[in-house]
Design a protein around this motif. Structure first.
Motif, PDB file in Angstrom:
ATOM      1  N   LEU A 165       0.955  -1.801  -0.059  1.00  0.00           N
ATOM      2  CA  LEU A 165       0.024   0.370  -0.001  1.00  0.00           C
ATOM      3  C   LEU A 165       0.844   1.586  -0.145  1.00  0.00           C
ATOM      4  CD1 LEU A 165      -2.340  -1.196   2.835  1.00  0.00           C
ATOM      5  CD2 LEU A 165      -3.024  -0.624   0.372  1.00  0.00           C
ATOM      6  N   ALA A 166       2.367   1.508   0.376  1.00  0.00           N
ATOM      7  CA  ALA A 166       2.758   1.948   1.363  1.00  0.00           C
ATOM      8  C   ALA A 166       3.543   2.568  -0.523  1.00  0.00           C
ATOM      9  CB  ALA A 166       3.854   1.704   1.931  1.00  0.00           C
ATOM     10  N   ILE A 167       3.694   1.631  -0.969  1.00  0.00           N
ATOM     11  CA  ILE A 167       4.578   1.530  -2.768  1.00  0.00           C
ATOM     12  C   ILE A 167       3.642   2.090  -3.655  1.00  0.00           C
ATOM     13  CG2 ILE A 167       5.546   0.043  -4.727  1.00  0.00           C
ATOM     14  CD1 ILE A 167       6.998   0.636  -2.110  1.00  0.00           C
ATOM     15  N   GLU A 168       2.247   1.607  -3.388  1.00  0.00           N
ATOM     16  CA  GLU A 168       1.547   2.417  -4.330  1.00  0.00           C
ATOM     17  C   GLU A 168       1.582   4.015  -3.453  1.00  0.00           C
ATOM     18  OE1 GLU A 168      -2.356   0.063  -3.850  1.00  0.00           O
ATOM     19  OE2 GLU A 168      -2.264  -1.384  -5.283  1.00  0.00           O
ATOM     20  N   MET A 169       1.291   4.171  -2.336  1.00  0.00           N
ATOM     21  CA  MET A 169       1.036   5.805  -2.433  1.00  0.00           C
ATOM     22  C   MET A 169       1.988   6.257  -3.119  1.00  0.00           C
ATOM     23  SD  MET A 169      -0.733   5.169   1.054  1.00  0.00           S
ATOM     24  CE  MET A 169      -0.880   6.943   1.687  1.00  0.00           C
ATOM     25  N   ILE A 170       3.508   5.634  -2.878  1.00  0.00           N
ATOM     26  CA  ILE A 170       4.537   6.573  -2.893  1.00  0.00           C
ATOM     27  C   ILE A 170       5.396   7.022  -4.155  1.00  0.00           C
ATOM     28  CG2 ILE A 170       7.704   7.144  -2.262  1.00  0.00           C
ATOM     29  CD1 ILE A 170       6.867   4.804   0.178  1.00  0.00           C
ATOM     30  N   LEU A 171       5.556   6.090  -5.100  1.00  0.00           N
ATOM     31  CA  LEU A 171       5.139   5.527  -6.440  1.00  0.00           C
ATOM     32  C   LEU A 171       3.969   5.933  -7.623  1.00  0.00           C
ATOM     33  CD1 LEU A 171       6.839   2.288  -6.602  1.00  0.00           C
ATOM     34  CD2 LEU A 171       8.088   4.953  -6.118  1.00  0.00           C
ATOM     35  N   VAL A 217       0.327  15.046  -2.711  1.00  0.00           N
ATOM     36  CA  VAL A 217       1.637  15.639  -1.938  1.00  0.00           C
ATOM     37  C   VAL A 217       1.522  14.322   0.162  1.00  0.00           C
ATOM     38  CG1 VAL A 217       2.918  17.228  -0.128  1.00  0.00           C
ATOM     39  CG2 VAL A 217       2.494  17.143  -2.547  1.00  0.00           C
ATOM     40  N   VAL A 218      -0.019  15.154  -0.340  1.00  0.00           N
ATOM     41  CA  VAL A 218      -0.122  13.986   1.198  1.00  0.00           C
ATOM     42  C   VAL A 218      -0.755  12.970   1.089  1.00  0.00           C
ATOM     43  CG1 VAL A 218      -2.162  13.671   2.862  1.00  0.00           C
ATOM     44  CG2 VAL A 218      -1.693  15.930   2.245  1.00  0.00           C
ATOM     45  N   ARG A 219      -0.685  12.207   0.194  1.00  0.00           N
ATOM     46  CA  ARG A 219      -0.503  11.135  -0.356  1.00  0.00           C
ATOM     47  C   ARG A 219       0.882  10.287   0.300  1.00  0.00           C
ATOM     48  NH1 ARG A 219      -4.111   7.844  -3.152  1.00  0.00           N
ATOM     49  NH2 ARG A 219      -3.333   5.819  -3.795  1.00  0.00           N
ATOM     50  N   LYS A 220       1.462  11.066  -0.576  1.00  0.00           N
ATOM     51  CA  LYS A 220       3.179  10.585  -0.607  1.00  0.00           C
ATOM     52  C   LYS A 220       3.906  10.473   1.305  1.00  0.00           C
ATOM     53  CE  LYS A 220       4.626  11.165  -5.703  1.00  0.00           C
ATOM     54  NZ  LYS A 220       3.669  10.074  -6.217  1.00  0.00           N
ATOM     55  N   ILE A 221       2.781  11.595   1.283  1.00  0.00           N
ATOM     56  CA  ILE A 221       3.631  11.727   2.850  1.00  0.00           C
ATOM     57  C   ILE A 221       3.223  10.627   3.873  1.00  0.00           C
ATOM     58  CG2 ILE A 221       3.990  13.302   5.015  1.00  0.00           C
ATOM     59  CD1 ILE A 221       3.982  15.438   3.259  1.00  0.00           C
ATOM     60  N   PHE A 222       2.110  10.058   3.575  1.00  0.00           N
ATOM     61  CA  PHE A 222       1.242   9.101   4.614  1.00  0.00           C
ATOM     62  C   PHE A 222       1.957   7.684   3.757  1.00  0.00           C
ATOM     63  CE2 PHE A 222      -1.041  12.382   6.254  1.00  0.00           C
ATOM     64  CZ  PHE A 222      -1.518  12.064   7.021  1.00  0.00           C
ATOM     65  N   GLY A 223       2.438   8.121   2.626  1.00  0.00           N
ATOM     66  CA  GLY A 223       3.012   6.878   2.554  1.00  0.00           C
ATOM     67  C   GLY A 223       4.012   6.362   2.926  1.00  0.00           C
ATOM     68  N   VAL A 224       5.788   7.649   3.173  1.00  0.00           N
ATOM     69  CA  VAL A 224       6.574   7.104   3.731  1.00  0.00           C
ATOM     70  C   VAL A 224       5.995   6.734   5.294  1.00  0.00           C
ATOM     71  CG1 VAL A 224       8.326   8.131   4.986  1.00  0.00           C
ATOM     72  CG2 VAL A 224       7.682   8.760   2.028  1.00  0.00           C
ATOM     73  N   ILE A 225       5.568   7.029   6.117  1.00  0.00           N
ATOM     74  CA  ILE A 225       4.993   6.839   7.344  1.00  0.00           C
ATOM     75  C   ILE A 225       4.687   5.428   6.824  1.00  0.00           C
ATOM     76  CG2 ILE A 225       3.500   7.210   9.095  1.00  0.00           C
ATOM     77  CD1 ILE A 225       3.573  10.351   8.152  1.00  0.00           C
TER      78      ILE A 225
END
Length: 192
Positions: free
Chosen positions: A84-90, A166-174
């Protein structure tokens, strides 16, 4: 089990907020609204909350019934959260679902809000936090989710597509950090 702690409740709230990723789901919600017309915000929020609370109490027993231990489920959950995080970040989609015909219980309550990642996280949180703090975290997230569902169009206009990304990528890293921590703390239990 019933020892209240603000720090635990806030930590569990932030973890669930990152996993549910309702802000990152605003483009999906807006698209659903365009396809089906009306989104039943109250129904979706209530059903998702009930699903999460029920899974908090019976999730472990359900796993025991089918012969899966909590460590295995937590490691599997860590992998789901990782993807899920990979989806959000990339900004990619690893899981694709069919187009829905209605927008209340499916796909909003399940799997968008109370999906596999959320349910896995709830069970994993239960291993680390008191139940009362997790219930408070679920309720706070449900209130926030309801607010976002009700005003998704306004939020999209306020943040814009770039702001939401931007918000999605920040929460992806978290989420990625949560997945690594969850994996590391449970993987040794598989070999004991």
């Amino acid at each position: 089990m019933w020892s209240f702690d603000w720090k635990e409740a806030l930590s569990a709230t932030m973890v669930l907020f990152a996993v549910i990723d309702i802000i990152g789901s605003i483009p999906i919600i807006v698209d659903l609204r365009k396809k089906v017309g009306h989104i039943q915000s109250e129904k979706a929020s209530i059903v998702a909350t009930i699903l999460m609370i029920v899974f908090l109490f019976v999730g472990k027993e359900m796993l025991n019934l089918i012969g899966i231990d909590v460590n295995s489920f937590a490691v599997a959950g860590a992998l789901i959260i990782f993807f899920l995080a990979i989806e959000m970040i990339l900004g990619i989609r690893l899981y694709r679902d069919d187009s829905p015909e209605t927008a209340s219980i499916v796909p909003i309550a399940f799997p968008l809000i109370a999906g596999a990642g959320t349910l896995t996280t709830i069970l994993s949180l239960r291993a680390e936090y008191q139940v009362i703090n997790i219930i408070i975290a679920i309720m706070l997230n449900a209130i926030f989710v309801y607010g976002v569902l009700k005003s998704s169009g306004k939020i999209e206009r306020m943040f814009g597509k770039n702001g939401i990304n931007v918000v999605r990528k920040i929460f992806g890293v978290i989420l990625l950090a949560i997945a690594v921590k969850l994996f590391a703390s449970n993987v040794m239990g598989l070999f004991q």
